[in-house]
Design a protein around this motif. Structure first.
Motif, PDB file in Angstrom:
ATOM      1  N   ILE A   7       0.865  -1.178   0.000  1.00 52.18           N
ATOM      2  CA  ILE A   7       0.000   0.000   0.000  1.00 52.18           C
ATOM      3  C   ILE A   7       0.899   1.225   0.000  1.00 52.18           C
ATOM      4  N   GLY A   8       0.788   2.007  -1.051  1.00 49.28           N
ATOM      5  CA  GLY A   8       1.620   3.192  -1.178  1.00 49.28           C
ATOM      6  C   GLY A   8       0.828   4.466  -0.968  1.00 49.28           C
ATOM      7  N   THR A   9       1.078   5.458  -1.797  1.00 48.54           N
ATOM      8  CA  THR A   9       0.393   6.741  -1.718  1.00 48.54           C
ATOM      9  C   THR A   9       0.261   7.308  -3.125  1.00 48.54           C
ATOM     10  N   ALA A  10      -0.780   8.102  -3.357  1.00 47.11           N
ATOM     11  CA  ALA A  10      -0.981   8.707  -4.673  1.00 47.11           C
ATOM     12  C   ALA A  10       0.153   9.645  -5.051  1.00 47.11           C
ATOM     13  N   GLY A  11       0.930  10.059  -4.068  1.00 42.71           N
ATOM     14  CA  GLY A  11       2.057  10.952  -4.350  1.00 42.71           C
ATOM     15  C   GLY A  11       3.110  10.353  -5.260  1.00 42.71           C
ATOM     16  N   ILE A  12       3.198   9.012  -5.309  1.00 44.59           N
ATOM     17  CA  ILE A  12       4.224   8.386  -6.151  1.00 44.59           C
ATOM     18  C   ILE A  12       3.696   7.987  -7.522  1.00 44.59           C
ATOM     19  N   LEU A  13       2.476   8.393  -7.848  1.00 42.96           N
ATOM     20  CA  LEU A  13       1.955   8.195  -9.192  1.00 42.96           C
ATOM     21  C   LEU A  13       2.509   9.263 -10.122  1.00 42.96           C
ATOM     22  N   THR A  14       2.447   9.015 -11.417  1.00 44.92           N
ATOM     23  CA  THR A  14       2.943   9.971 -12.399  1.00 44.92           C
ATOM     24  C   THR A  14       2.030  11.192 -12.464  1.00 44.92           C
ATOM     25  N   SER A  15       2.631  12.361 -12.494  1.00 41.04           N
ATOM     26  CA  SER A  15       1.864  13.600 -12.561  1.00 41.04           C
ATOM     27  C   SER A  15       1.222  13.764 -13.938  1.00 41.04           C
ATOM     28  N   ARG A  16      -0.033  14.199 -13.964  1.00 42.78           N
ATOM     29  CA  ARG A  16      -0.690  14.473 -15.245  1.00 42.78           C
ATOM     30  C   ARG A  16      -0.206  15.793 -15.839  1.00 42.78           C
ATOM     31  N   VAL A  17       0.050  16.770 -15.005  1.00 46.97           N
ATOM     32  CA  VAL A  17       0.422  18.100 -15.505  1.00 46.97           C
ATOM     33  C   VAL A  17       1.915  18.200 -15.812  1.00 46.97           C
ATOM     34  N   GLU A  18       2.714  17.385 -15.125  1.00 42.38           N
ATOM     35  CA  GLU A  18       4.155  17.354 -15.372  1.00 42.38           C
ATOM     36  C   GLU A  18       4.600  15.895 -15.422  1.00 42.38           C
ATOM     37  N   PRO A  19       4.375  15.229 -16.559  1.00 43.01           N
ATOM     38  CA  PRO A  19       4.582  13.776 -16.658  1.00 43.01           C
ATOM     39  C   PRO A  19       5.995  13.296 -16.383  1.00 43.01           C
TER      40      PRO A  19
ATOM     41  N   LEU B 137       7.555  14.111 -13.801  1.00 45.84           N
ATOM     42  CA  LEU B 137       7.651  14.091 -12.339  1.00 45.84           C
ATOM     43  C   LEU B 137       6.604  13.154 -11.747  1.00 45.84           C
ATOM     44  N   LEU B 138       6.838  12.761 -10.494  1.00 46.71           N
ATOM     45  CA  LEU B 138       5.794  12.097  -9.725  1.00 46.71           C
ATOM     46  C   LEU B 138       4.909  13.170  -9.105  1.00 46.71           C
ATOM     47  N   ARG B 139       3.725  12.791  -8.688  1.00 49.12           N
ATOM     48  CA  ARG B 139       2.762  13.785  -8.196  1.00 49.12           C
ATOM     49  C   ARG B 139       3.307  14.586  -7.024  1.00 49.12           C
ATOM     50  N   TYR B 140       4.008  13.933  -6.096  1.00 46.26           N
ATOM     51  CA  TYR B 140       4.487  14.656  -4.917  1.00 46.26           C
ATOM     52  C   TYR B 140       5.590  15.654  -5.275  1.00 46.26           C
ATOM     53  N   GLU B 141       6.231  15.451  -6.422  1.00 51.10           N
ATOM     54  CA  GLU B 141       7.286  16.359  -6.871  1.00 51.10           C
ATOM     55  C   GLU B 141       6.732  17.512  -7.704  1.00 51.10           C
ATOM     56  N   SER B 142       5.467  17.422  -8.083  1.00 49.47           N
ATOM     57  CA  SER B 142       4.880  18.359  -9.042  1.00 49.47           C
ATOM     58  C   SER B 142       3.955  19.365  -8.363  1.00 49.47           C
ATOM     59  N   SER B 143       3.398  20.232  -9.208  1.00 52.71           N
ATOM     60  CA  SER B 143       2.461  21.239  -8.693  1.00 52.71           C
ATOM     61  C   SER B 143       1.121  20.632  -8.306  1.00 52.71           C
ATOM     62  N   GLU B 144       0.889  19.346  -8.615  1.00 55.86           N
ATOM     63  CA  GLU B 144      -0.348  18.677  -8.201  1.00 55.86           C
ATOM     64  C   GLU B 144      -0.399  18.465  -6.699  1.00 55.86           C
ATOM     65  N   SER B 145       0.761  18.362  -6.073  1.00 58.10           N
ATOM     66  CA  SER B 145       0.817  18.008  -4.656  1.00 58.10           C
ATOM     67  C   SER B 145       0.346  19.160  -3.782  1.00 58.10           C
TER      68      SER B 145
ATOM     69  N   GLN C  41       0.488  18.567  -0.387  1.00 64.27           N
ATOM     70  CA  GLN C  41       1.112  18.230   0.890  1.00 64.27           C
ATOM     71  C   GLN C  41       2.335  19.098   1.139  1.00 64.27           C
ATOM     72  N   ARG C  42       2.393  19.674   2.322  1.00 65.67           N
ATOM     73  CA  ARG C  42       3.566  20.484   2.668  1.00 65.67           C
ATOM     74  C   ARG C  42       4.774  19.602   2.952  1.00 65.67           C
ATOM     75  N   SER C  43       4.549  18.521   3.673  1.00 68.31           N
ATOM     76  CA  SER C  43       5.641  17.602   4.000  1.00 68.31           C
ATOM     77  C   SER C  43       5.775  16.555   2.905  1.00 68.31           C
ATOM     78  N   LYS C  44       7.002  16.320   2.496  1.00 70.92           N
ATOM     79  CA  LYS C  44       7.283  15.315   1.462  1.00 70.92           C
ATOM     80  C   LYS C  44       7.895  14.048   2.057  1.00 70.92           C
ATOM     81  N   VAL C  45       8.001  13.973   3.383  1.00 68.20           N
ATOM     82  CA  VAL C  45       8.724  12.873   4.029  1.00 68.20           C
ATOM     83  C   VAL C  45       8.110  11.523   3.688  1.00 68.20           C
ATOM     84  N   ALA C  46       6.808  11.400   3.864  1.00 66.22           N
ATOM     85  CA  ALA C  46       6.149  10.120   3.614  1.00 66.22           C
ATOM     86  C   ALA C  46       6.242   9.734   2.146  1.00 66.22           C
ATOM     87  N   ALA C  47       6.002  10.700   1.258  1.00 55.45           N
ATOM     88  CA  ALA C  47       6.048  10.417  -0.179  1.00 55.45           C
ATOM     89  C   ALA C  47       7.441   9.975  -0.606  1.00 55.45           C
TER      90      ALA C  47
END
Length: 207
Positions: A100-112, A114-122, A124-130
């Protein structure tokens, strides 16, 4: 079938454990506190630490597959445990793992790129879990195991709707939440059906 389960006392892990037992599957669960798990004739509970190789190895004995619903707890428990799990699985010739992961490690739609947690889609202020989940994704993708990472978005405790929507490697459009019940059911279904080996799977529940 016999499953080695990690994170059985967590919100998703509890639901996965119940589904496995209801479907006559034997489970060995490694937990920190055995008093948090109700006894069952198809359940073997081991008290230990998922960061320790010896505890991982004894949990995997005679298992056919592995499910990890471990959370991050703002620590490195995920990466520490998955490194031991990968080694133990190869040693014991176990091939199938679902985490079980997190949606943050899925591919970003707006910045393909990047992963979602790395992109403007995120949001979340904290990136630790992602980042921890990203490291797990990298380790699994570099292994020879048959892996699937289930990636829910905002995860409230909730019932099974059985109307969830999934998408490989991306979060379904319009996703705002994924119930713990739907996350567990999809993980169980994937264990049985093996439809998404080698993929991260985004999942959303209906509003």
């Amino acid at each position: 079938m016999k499953i080695a389960l990690f994170g059985a006392t967590g919100r998703v892990g509890r639901d996965i454990l119940l589904l496995l037992l209801q479907n006559n599957i034997e489970v060995t669960a490694l937990v920190r506190d055995s008093e948090k798990v109700q006894p069952h004739d198809r359940l073997t509970v081991l008290q230990g630490d998922a960061r320790l190789a010896m505890d991982i190895e004894r949990t995997l004995e005679n298992a056919d597959a592995v499910i990890s619903a471990l959370g991050t707890d703002q620590t490195t428990v995920l990466t520490e445990s998955i490194s031991h799990i990968i080694i133990a699985m190869k040693k014991q010739k176990i091939h199938r793992i679902i985490t079980i992961g997190t949606a943050g490690i899925l591919t970003s739609r707006v910045e393909p790129e990047l992963l979602r947690y790395e992109s403007s889609e995120s949001k979340q202020r904290s990136k630790v879990a992602a980042k921890e989940h990203h490291r797990v994704f990298h380790m699994l993708s570099q292994s020879s195991l048959d892996w699937t990472i289930v990636c829910p978005t905002y995860l409230p405790t909730g019932v099974v709707t059985n109307a969830y929507i999934i998408e490989r490697d991306m979060l379904p459009v319009g996703a705002t939440r994924t119930t713990t019940g739907d996350t567990a059911v999809f993980a169980y279904n994937e264990l049985i059906e093996n439809k998404h080996i080698g993929y991260r799977v985004g999942i959303m529940s209906p509003e």
